[in-house]
Design an enzyme around this catalytic site. Structure first.
Site, PDB file in Angstrom:
ATOM      1  N   ASN A 117       6.322   7.037   9.708  1.00  0.00           N
ATOM      2  CA  ASN A 117       6.450   6.695   8.285  1.00  0.00           C
ATOM      3  C   ASN A 117       5.220   7.170   7.528  1.00  0.00           C
ATOM      4  O   ASN A 117       4.114   7.214   8.071  1.00  0.00           O
ATOM      5  CB  ASN A 117       6.665   5.184   8.112  1.00  0.00           C
ATOM      6  CG  ASN A 117       5.367   4.429   7.931  1.00  0.00           C
ATOM      7  OD1 ASN A 117       4.813   4.389   6.830  1.00  0.00           O
ATOM      8  ND2 ASN A 117       4.863   3.847   9.019  1.00  0.00           N
ATOM      9  N   PHE A 121       2.276   2.348   1.150  1.00  0.00           N
ATOM     10  CA  PHE A 121       2.153   1.024   0.528  1.00  0.00           C
ATOM     11  C   PHE A 121       3.071   0.873  -0.687  1.00  0.00           C
ATOM     12  O   PHE A 121       2.650   0.426  -1.764  1.00  0.00           O
ATOM     13  CB  PHE A 121       0.707   0.744   0.094  1.00  0.00           C
ATOM     14  CG  PHE A 121      -0.293   0.610   1.200  1.00  0.00           C
ATOM     15  CD1 PHE A 121       0.088   0.430   2.518  1.00  0.00           C
ATOM     16  CD2 PHE A 121      -1.656   0.668   0.915  1.00  0.00           C
ATOM     17  CE1 PHE A 121      -0.856   0.304   3.541  1.00  0.00           C
ATOM     18  CE2 PHE A 121      -2.606   0.541   1.925  1.00  0.00           C
ATOM     19  CZ  PHE A 121      -2.211   0.360   3.242  1.00  0.00           C
ATOM     20  N   SER A 182      -4.427   2.305   7.474  1.00  0.00           N
ATOM     21  CA  SER A 182      -3.207   3.085   7.291  1.00  0.00           C
ATOM     22  C   SER A 182      -3.567   4.551   7.083  1.00  0.00           C
ATOM     23  O   SER A 182      -4.491   4.863   6.319  1.00  0.00           O
ATOM     24  CB  SER A 182      -2.419   2.572   6.086  1.00  0.00           C
ATOM     25  OG  SER A 182      -1.365   3.471   5.769  1.00  0.00           O
ATOM     26  N   ASN A 184      -1.708   6.628   5.517  1.00  0.00           N
ATOM     27  CA  ASN A 184      -0.844   7.145   4.456  1.00  0.00           C
ATOM     28  C   ASN A 184      -1.378   6.944   3.045  1.00  0.00           C
ATOM     29  O   ASN A 184      -0.694   7.280   2.071  1.00  0.00           O
ATOM     30  CB  ASN A 184       0.539   6.492   4.573  1.00  0.00           C
ATOM     31  CG  ASN A 184       1.198   6.805   5.897  1.00  0.00           C
ATOM     32  OD1 ASN A 184       1.138   7.932   6.372  1.00  0.00           O
ATOM     33  ND2 ASN A 184       1.810   5.801   6.511  1.00  0.00           N
ATOM     34  N   THR A 185      -2.574   6.376   2.905  1.00  0.00           N
ATOM     35  CA  THR A 185      -3.248   6.281   1.606  1.00  0.00           C
ATOM     36  C   THR A 185      -4.515   7.107   1.694  1.00  0.00           C
ATOM     37  O   THR A 185      -5.398   6.800   2.516  1.00  0.00           O
ATOM     38  CB  THR A 185      -3.587   4.822   1.262  1.00  0.00           C
ATOM     39  OG1 THR A 185      -2.369   4.081   1.103  1.00  0.00           O
ATOM     40  CG2 THR A 185      -4.388   4.735  -0.028  1.00  0.00           C
ATOM     41  N   LYS A 223      -7.354  -5.015  10.433  1.00  0.00           N
ATOM     42  CA  LYS A 223      -6.436  -4.160  11.188  1.00  0.00           C
ATOM     43  C   LYS A 223      -7.076  -2.800  11.399  1.00  0.00           C
ATOM     44  O   LYS A 223      -7.487  -2.141  10.436  1.00  0.00           O
ATOM     45  CB  LYS A 223      -5.107  -4.017  10.454  1.00  0.00           C
ATOM     46  CG  LYS A 223      -4.012  -3.369  11.302  1.00  0.00           C
ATOM     47  CD  LYS A 223      -2.658  -3.561  10.661  1.00  0.00           C
ATOM     48  CE  LYS A 223      -1.534  -3.112  11.588  1.00  0.00           C
ATOM     49  NZ  LYS A 223      -0.199  -3.407  11.023  1.00  0.00           N
ATOM     50  N   ASN A 252      -2.941  -0.273  14.131  1.00  0.00           N
ATOM     51  CA  ASN A 252      -2.054   0.317  13.139  1.00  0.00           C
ATOM     52  C   ASN A 252      -1.327   1.520  13.768  1.00  0.00           C
ATOM     53  O   ASN A 252      -1.413   1.746  14.977  1.00  0.00           O
ATOM     54  CB  ASN A 252      -2.868   0.761  11.917  1.00  0.00           C
ATOM     55  CG  ASN A 252      -2.100   0.652  10.608  1.00  0.00           C
ATOM     56  OD1 ASN A 252      -0.924   0.980  10.548  1.00  0.00           O
ATOM     57  ND2 ASN A 252      -2.772   0.191   9.563  1.00  0.00           N
TER      58      ASN A 252
END
Length: 366
Positions: A117, A121, A182, A184-185, A223, A252
């Site tokens: 994915n 967020f 994460s 993805n940011t 995390k 994560n």
């Protein structure tokens, strides 16, 4: 078996070209369960296996929880205990509402038992989640809330953004998870560096003290990414201990693709974080490292690659106090949750027996 033979094939057909469509359909179904108390209570009786544990002053009905990412917006909070979970972590939520990254942004790797994915967020923001939780009926399990940085906020202004979410959601969380890992940011993982993390966690602790006003603060977990070196993890843990963090969530999603089935290399080339079976061993060994490195001083929530009850038991054996499931629920259904709790009960019983009857040491030679 009903999930794997009936529900999963339907959901996978819905999401044949877009796994996010199946995700959204599932949440819509579960949101209806969440609002029907009689149905919810009936499902709890069927699905929940009691194995009470206490971690950081919180009493959990059992130690198997829902990982962040499944219910970012808090749409189905009542459904998670109905599926057998002993706790649920909502989010990741950000200070500002944001749509996330462009679609498509979620992919299944079925042979690998994995998901990629790059959601970014996507959520309605902290204020909207607070309003939803205010209107929601009481939940039958503890709730964690994962907070992250809004994409529009520069990394230099991350601290006030996290604090806004903390203040807004403090009345509703049993614990907070600080997501600095994460992939993805853009720039988010920079916050795992010692100086940036020390500033962020110090500010969160101070704000928690202010809000709590002498009462116990909500426990805060950090995390971490599975892609850190052991030396980087060790530095991160030092900061956690210095700043009074309650515990660590490991781990994560990963940017690595080493354990993906070769027949799925084309899908694996999609950017984003990988979860599921390829993470099982990686996350477990990081949990073991964290437990050893801290001498058990930091409780650990094991997350990543928990696909079977045996995976959950191995995570507890590595040092986890609690375990979270995400991809395992998608591929295996609620039976993975129930089976993991039962497996934990056997593990706990064996551990207690071993502690009560340690092996005798041979007598010293004379």
């Amino acid at each position: 078996m009903l999930y794997q033979t009936l529900a999963r094939p339907v959901l996978f057909r819905i999401g044949r070209g877009d796994a996010e469509a199946a995700h959204d359909t599932t949440l819509r179904w579960l949101s209806r369960v969440s609002t029907q108390r009689q149905i919810r209570n009936a499902l709890i009786k069927v699905n929940r296996v009691n194995a009470p544990v206490e971690v950081c002053g919180i009493r959990f009905p059992n130690p198997i929880g829902l990982a962040a990412g499944m219910d970012k917006k808090g749409l189905a909070i009542g459904a998670w205990p109905a599926l057998g979970f002993g706790f649920a972590e909502l989010g990741t939520v950000t200070g500002q509402a944001q749509p996330g990254n462009p679609q498509p942004r979620m992919y299944r790797l079925r042979k690998s038992g994995a998901i990629i994915n790059r959601m970014g967020f996507n959520n309605d923001g902290a204020q909207a989640l607070a309003a939803r939780l205010t209107a929601a009926p009481p939940v039958d399990c503890p709730l964690g809330i994962s907070i992250g940085k809004s994409k529009a906020v520069p990394i230099e202004q991350a601290v006030p953004d996290y604090l806004h979410s903390l203040r807004t959601l403090y009345p509703f969380a049993d614990y907070f998870a600080v997501n600095v890992s994460s992939p993805n940011t853009p720039g988010l993982r920079q916050l795992q560096d010692s100086s940036a993390l020390r500033e962020l966690l110090g500010a969160i602790r101070a704000e928690g003290d202010r809000i709590a006003a002498g009462r116990p603060r909500r426990p805060v977990f950090v995390k971490i990414a599975p892609d850190l070196t052991e030396s980087a993890i060790a530095q991160l843990l030092e900061v956690c201990l210095e700043t009074g963090v309650a515990g660590v969530i490991a781990t994560n999603t990963t940017l690595g693709r080493d354990r993906v089935d070769p027949s799925e290399d084309a899908i694996a080339a999609e950017p984003g974080g990988l979860s599921g079976r390829p993470l099982t061993e990686v996350s477990r060994e990081i949990v073991r490292f964290v437990h050893t490195e801290t001498g058990g001083r930091l409780p650990i929530i094991g997350s990543g690659g928990i696909m079977t009850p045996d995976d959950a038991a191995s995570m507890f054996d590595a040092g986890a106090s609690l375990v979270q499931i995400y991809s395992g629920l998608i591929y295996g259904g609620p039976s993975v949750v129930r089976g993991s709790v039962r497996r934990y009960k056997k593990f706990a019983k064996q551990r207690a027996k071993a502690a009560a009857h340690p092996p005798s040491r041979p007598s010293p030679t004379t």
